[in-house]
Design an enzyme around this catalytic site. Structure first.
Site, PDB file in Angstrom:
ATOM      1  N   GLY A 127      61.799  -3.173 -67.923  1.00 32.52           N
ATOM      2  CA  GLY A 127      61.017  -1.887 -68.144  1.00 32.52           C
ATOM      3  C   GLY A 127      61.279  -1.304 -69.431  1.00 32.52           C
ATOM      4  O   GLY A 127      60.860  -0.319 -69.191  1.00 32.52           O
ATOM      5  N   GLY A 151      60.189  -2.312 -72.347  1.00 26.02           N
ATOM      6  CA  GLY A 151      59.322  -2.937 -73.675  1.00 26.02           C
ATOM      7  C   GLY A 151      60.026  -3.773 -74.421  1.00 26.02           C
ATOM      8  O   GLY A 151      59.696  -4.211 -75.706  1.00 26.02           O
ATOM      9  N   LEU A 152      61.159  -4.295 -74.021  1.00 30.95           N
ATOM     10  CA  LEU A 152      61.958  -5.401 -74.879  1.00 30.95           C
ATOM     11  C   LEU A 152      61.706  -6.929 -74.199  1.00 30.95           C
ATOM     12  O   LEU A 152      62.349  -7.641 -74.515  1.00 30.95           O
ATOM     13  CB  LEU A 152      63.395  -5.053 -74.776  1.00 30.95           C
ATOM     14  N   ALA A 195      60.990 -12.866 -70.392  1.00 29.17           N
ATOM     15  CA  ALA A 195      62.100 -13.466 -70.660  1.00 29.17           C
ATOM     16  C   ALA A 195      62.643 -13.977 -69.381  1.00 29.17           C
ATOM     17  O   ALA A 195      63.337 -15.326 -69.359  1.00 29.17           O
ATOM     18  CB  ALA A 195      63.317 -12.619 -71.337  1.00 29.17           C
ATOM     19  N   ASP A 212      54.867 -11.505 -75.523  1.00 33.45           N
ATOM     20  CA  ASP A 212      56.184 -11.757 -74.845  1.00 33.45           C
ATOM     21  C   ASP A 212      56.390 -12.736 -74.689  1.00 33.45           C
ATOM     22  O   ASP A 212      57.550 -13.326 -75.081  1.00 33.45           O
ATOM     23  CB  ASP A 212      56.169 -10.649 -73.764  1.00 33.45           C
TER      24      ASP A 212
HETATM   25  O1  PMV Z   1      55.307  -4.682 -71.853  1.00 34.74           O
HETATM   26  P1  PMV Z   1      55.474  -4.146 -73.443  1.00 34.74           P
HETATM   27  O2  PMV Z   1      56.012  -2.847 -73.440  1.00 34.74           O
HETATM   28  O3  PMV Z   1      56.573  -5.403 -74.026  1.00 34.74           O
HETATM   29  O4  PMV Z   1      54.180  -4.039 -74.309  1.00 34.74           O
HETATM   30  C1  PMV Z   1      53.456  -5.372 -74.543  1.00 34.74           C
HETATM   31  C2  PMV Z   1      52.649  -4.996 -75.888  1.00 34.74           C
HETATM   32  C3  PMV Z   1      51.356  -4.462 -75.410  1.00 34.74           C
HETATM   33  O5  PMV Z   1      50.389  -4.637 -76.808  1.00 34.74           O
HETATM   34  C4  PMV Z   1      51.240  -2.926 -75.249  1.00 34.74           C
HETATM   35  C5  PMV Z   1      50.649  -5.291 -74.208  1.00 34.74           C
HETATM   36  C6  PMV Z   1      50.234  -6.728 -74.603  1.00 34.74           C
HETATM   37  O6  PMV Z   1      50.122  -7.594 -73.627  1.00 34.74           O
HETATM   38  O7  PMV Z   1      50.382  -7.292 -75.718  1.00 34.74           O
END
Ligand code: PMV
Length: 301
Positions: free
Chosen positions: A93, A95-96, A101, A142
């Site tokens: 939670g 944003g990493l 992962a 991600d």
């Molecule tokens: O979930 P986070 O904090 O890693 O955010 C992802 C990045 C955003 O651009 C906000 C959402 C996305 O799906 O790309």
């Protein structure tokens, strides 16, 4: 055998990436490692990540349990009698990219246990199913980084285009404030009325392009300036917080080339690029604000 999914940072382009603009992103040198331990027949699929205080079965009713079930379903593996034990080196939670992962590592562990090949498309589909359950609509950046590692420019339409750069040190400061990616994506949709041509989204996309060029020619001050501008724009879109602003400001005051929130914002983490001899002071200033920052290295492969 352990299976890994890597954490990530977004250097430039978060939120705009949801609207089709490019994002410059990098895998961290840490993430989530998962080992599968068979349990007696009659058992079910369990996940235990002690450092997140997480202990669930695929039948439980909470977000990680739903994510686990979504991964097993996407891989068409039923509920194998296994305990997946996770060692997480990044906080959830923040944003990493911890949830991506986790999902990539779990998908790889389940496929290996079922003696199926770690097919990249299958891992991506399974991890994306978990991300949808956990976060709603995600751009996929991600999952792409958790799987591929390295550094790259991600677009929703074309996926990750890897770039090769020498190792770069990045200060990472998880603020400790929880937030919801889905809520932040909604906030940006409200701020922009969902209009792809919104000037702030366009500029965030353009900064990802100029920042990528700067990174490729190793012009870290120019990349830092783009990061500072991106932070301002993200603030205008309503996803920064007083704490994130303060962490960025103190880093800049202590000599950072650039600092910004990374990921969805509303809490989560900040990143900074700084001359090496300024790094300890910045980490110390963050520490006195209650933030246990660390230095990650990106690229270099
Ligand atoms: O979930 P986070 O904090 O890693 O955010 C992802 C990045 C955003 O651009 C906000 C959402 C996305 O799906 O790309």
């Amino acid at each position: 055998m352990s299976h890994i999914g890597l954490g990530k940072i977004i250097l430039l382009g978060e939120h705009a990436v949801v609207y089709g603009y490019p994002a410059l992103a990098a895998a961290l040198d840490r993430g989530v490692r998962v080992d599968a331990i068979p349990t007696p027949a009659g058992g079910t699929l369990r996940l235990d990540i002690p450092s997140w205080n997480l202990k669930v079965t695929a039948e439980d009713d909470n977000s990680f349990a739903h994510g686990l079930a979504a991964i097993a379903d996407a891989l068409e593996l039923g509920r194998p009698p296994l305990t997946l034990v996770g060692d997480a080196q990044i906080p959830p939670g923040a944003g990493l990219g911890a949830s991506a992962a986790f999902a990539v590592a779990v998908a790889r562990a389940l496929l290996a246990q079922a003696k199926k090949p770690a097919d990249a498309a299958a891992v991506r589909a399974a991890a994306s199913a978990s991300e949808t359950v956990l976060h709603g609509t995600a751009s996929g950046v991600d999952v792409a980084l958790a799987q591929a590692g390295g550094v790259g420019v991600f677009r929703k339409s074309t996926g990750l285009r890897p770039i090769q750069i020498p190792t770069l040190r990045v200060l990472v400061g998880p603020s400790g404030s929880p937030r919801s990616t889905a809520a932040m994506v909604d906030r940006v949709a409200q701020a922009t009325s969902g209009i792809v041509d919104d000037a702030r989204l366009k500029e965030l996309g353009a900064l990802a392009d100029t920042g990528t060029d700067a990174l490729l020619r190793r012009d870290i001050p120019a990349l830092g300036a783009d990061m500072n501008r991106a932070h301002t724009l993200l603030g205008e879109l309503g996803v920064s917080t007083p704490l994130l602003d303060a962490l960025c400001n103190v880093a800049r005051k202590l000599g950072a080339h650039g600092a910004k929130l990374t990921g969805a914002g509303g809490g989560g983490a900040v990143i900074a690029l700084a001359p090496r001899d300024q790094e300890p002071e910045i980490l110390a200033a963050w520490k006195s604000a209650g933030v246990n920052g660390f230095i990650a290295s990106i690229g270099g492969r």
